[in-house]
Design an enzyme around this catalytic site. Structure first.
Site, PDB file in Angstrom:
ATOM      1  CB  CYS A  40      -0.556  -0.088   1.368  1.00 12.42           C
ATOM      2  SG  CYS A  40      -1.883   1.944   2.196  1.00 12.42           S
ATOM      3  CB  CYS A  43       1.524   1.095   4.520  1.00 10.89           C
ATOM      4  SG  CYS A  43      -0.269   0.472   5.144  1.00 10.89           S
ATOM      5  CG  HIS A 113      -3.893  -1.261   5.121  1.00 11.10           C
ATOM      6  ND1 HIS A 113      -3.269  -0.366   4.071  1.00 11.10           N
ATOM      7  CD2 HIS A 113      -4.608  -1.472   4.768  1.00 11.10           C
ATOM      8  CE1 HIS A 113      -4.405  -1.271   2.974  1.00 11.10           C
ATOM      9  NE2 HIS A 113      -4.822  -2.134   3.073  1.00 11.10           N
ATOM     10  N   GLY A 159     -15.941   4.050  -4.347  1.00 11.21           N
ATOM     11  CA  GLY A 159     -15.013   4.536  -5.367  1.00 11.21           C
ATOM     12  C   GLY A 159     -14.097   4.590  -5.440  1.00 11.21           C
ATOM     13  CG  HIS A 166      -7.200   8.206   0.367  1.00  9.38           C
ATOM     14  ND1 HIS A 166      -8.058   6.586   0.915  1.00  9.38           N
ATOM     15  CD2 HIS A 166      -7.869   8.331  -0.416  1.00  9.38           C
ATOM     16  CE1 HIS A 166      -8.749   6.343  -0.709  1.00  9.38           C
ATOM     17  NE2 HIS A 166      -8.542   7.363  -1.444  1.00  9.38           N
ATOM     18  CD  GLN A 168      -9.786  11.352  -4.169  1.00 13.30           C
ATOM     19  OE1 GLN A 168      -9.818  11.408  -4.899  1.00 13.30           O
ATOM     20  NE2 GLN A 168     -11.134   9.702  -4.231  1.00 13.30           N
TER      21      GLN A 168
END
Ligand SMILES: [Zn+2]
Ligand SMILES: [Zn+2]
Ligand SMILES: [Zn+2]
Length: 336
Positions: A40, A43, A113, A159, A166, A168
């Site tokens: 990932c 991470c 994570h 999505g 996270h 956006q």
């Protein structure tokens, strides 16, 4: 018989199944986590796999782009829009087009994570919300940008292309249509009544209490009377505030508590379900004509149903669980 309800802001209609409401246990939803452990990029130790960090909250003894951070902001590796270049709006016959100018950033919320926002401490979530504001204030200095949208996709069916938690931020060179509809609707209402429609909704909801889930001094969460999706939740500041980033420093912990509270409740009822949230705020670099009539809010949508042909075709939404019932389940969900 079902009920048709009209949204007083955007004017859209929904069909609410008040006859035979669907209860939480009969929703089928996808588990957002696959449990697959591919490498990932978000991470600890993999910082070199992302574009360089724009800003981070990190241990002062650590260097950028190394471990030791709590929250990290980077450019999106696969941006929908790019920061370089001119907008160059032009026509092509009857069509309008422009270059794909904008900014697309990712806020990596935690080094862990498998943690969701509701698993973080209140201070950690408060730090994340501060960074939302800090990035927004920085991006809006660019006069090409007219709108800064903050949104989160949690789970593949919502999505999200990466599991690691996270949010956006996208800066757009024009005001998106969904926001424009709200701004126009709220402006028309203000012209007619000289009041903010969102403030009126707050007054009515706090009075009726039927659709309220949670409240504290500065914020409250409720299921809108004209929800588009089952268990849709809005969070609003009680005081009229047109820009998300006008939220006072000392009020942000109140927002963190409400946001964590609703995610925890949704998860209590549905398990680890996918969801989206978006923050609707006023346009930036504008004439400011909407400041009295537009009130920022966060719209939260658990991913419980799929939008199908009827919705695509009509713009009507079918809501299997009335918001009054959804709010009751959410209010009564026992979370620690
Ligand atoms: Zn990760
Ligand atoms: Zn207001
Ligand atoms: Zn909105």
């Amino acid at each position: 018989m079902s009920e048709l309800r009209r949204d007083p802001i955007a004017g859209r209609w929904t069909i609410v199944n008040t006859d035979d409401p669907q209860l939480p246990e009969s929703y089928d939803h996808e588990e957002p986590r696959t449990g697959k452990s591919t490498t990932c990029p978000f991470c600890y130790g993999n910082e070199a796999q992302t574009p360089p960090e724009i800003v981070a909250i990190r241990d002062p003894n650590t260097a950028p782009n190394t471990p030791g951070w709590q929250v990290r902001v980077v450019s999106n590796k696969f941006p929908a829009l790019q920061i370089e270049g001119n907008l160059d709006r032009r026509g092509l016959g009857i069509y309008d087009l422009s270059n794909g100018v904008g900014a697309h950033e990712v806020i990596i919320e935690t080094p862990y994570h498998n943690k969701d926002l509701c698993d973080l401490t209140q201070q950690e979530l408060t730090n994340i919300v501060h960074l939302y504001c800090q990035r927004t204030l920085d991006l809006e200095k660019d006069r090409r940008f007219k709108y800064i949208m903050i949104f989160k996709n949690y789970g593949a069916s919502a999505g999200a292309s990466l599991e690691h938690p996270h949010t956006q931020i996208i800066a757009l060179p024009m005001v998106p249509k969904n926001v424009k509809e709200e701004i126009v609707g709220a402006h028309n209402y203000f012209e007619y009544r000289e009041r903010c429609i969102f403030c009126d909704i707050i007054r009515q909801e706090l009075q009726e209490k039927e659709r309220i889930i949670l409240e504290n001094k500065n914020f409250f969460a409720f299921c809108p009377f004209v929800s588009r999706f089952p268990f849709e939740i809005w969070i609003m500041p009680k005081k009229h505030t047109s820009f998300f980033c006008q939220t006072a420093f000392e009020e942000i912990p109140d927002l963190a508590v409400i946001l964590q509270g609703i995610i925890a409740r949704v998860k209590k009822i549905f398990g680890d379900t996918a969801y989206n949230f978006i923050i609707h705020t006023s346009p930036v670099n504008s004439d400011g004509s909407n400041l009295d009539s537009y009130h920022w809010h966060l719209e939260f949508m658990p991913k419980l149903t799929r939008v199908a042909g009827f919705e695509w075709g009509t713009g009507f939404y079918l809501v299997p669980t009335p918001p009054e019932i959804a709010a009751k389940f959410l209010r009564e969900a026992k979370v620690d």
